[in-house]
Design an enzyme around this catalytic site. Sequence first.
Site, PDB file in Angstrom:
ATOM      1  N   ALA A  15       0.843  -1.201   0.000  1.00 29.71           N
ATOM      2  CA  ALA A  15       0.000   0.000   0.000  1.00 29.71           C
ATOM      3  C   ALA A  15       0.874   1.245   0.000  1.00 29.71           C
ATOM      4  CB  ALA A  15      -0.911  -0.005   1.223  1.00 29.71           C
ATOM      5  N   CYS A  16       0.418   2.249  -0.738  1.00 28.14           N
ATOM      6  CA  CYS A  16       1.179   3.490  -0.836  1.00 28.14           C
ATOM      7  C   CYS A  16       0.248   4.683  -0.725  1.00 28.14           C
ATOM      8  CB  CYS A  16       1.954   3.543  -2.135  1.00 28.14           C
ATOM      9  SG  CYS A  16       0.889   3.798  -3.572  1.00 28.14           S
ATOM     10  N   ASP A  17       0.850   5.837  -0.673  1.00 28.01           N
ATOM     11  CA  ASP A  17       0.082   7.073  -0.608  1.00 28.01           C
ATOM     12  C   ASP A  17       0.522   8.052  -1.676  1.00 28.01           C
ATOM     13  OD1 ASP A  17      -1.870   8.750   0.534  1.00 28.01           O
ATOM     14  OD2 ASP A  17      -0.380   9.772   1.748  1.00 28.01           O
TER      15      ASP A  17
END
Length: 106
Positions: A15-17
Site C-alpha cells: 500500500a502506498c500514498d
Amino acid sequence: MTSIHGGSIRKVVVACDAGMGSSVMLASQLRRELRGAPVIVEHHSIATIPDDADVVLCQLGLAGRARAGAPGSVVVGFRMFLGDPAVARVVAAVKQGGVVFGTPGS
C-alpha cells in the site's frame, strides 16, 4: 490482527500514498520472490486496501492509516522500498514458515 503464520498468508498488499512508483516496484519484486507460493501480491492505495488482505506492507509512516483501513490485516511497516529487513521477514515466513508480526504503534 497483530501476527499471522506464513503458511496462512494468501494475499499480500503493498500500500502506498504518494504514487511515486516505488511501491509498484516493490510489489513486482515480491511477485517474483514469491513465485510458486500460493500467495497473491497486489498494489493498492492506502485508502483502498481490500478486506481480504492478510498482510499489508507500507512505509512505516503510513502504518497507522493502514491499520485503521485494514483492521483485519497484519500491517508491516518498512523504511526502505528495496532491501528492507521487514519485507525480507515476510518473504521468509511465506517460503519457510514462521510468524509475521505487525508493526506496533497507533
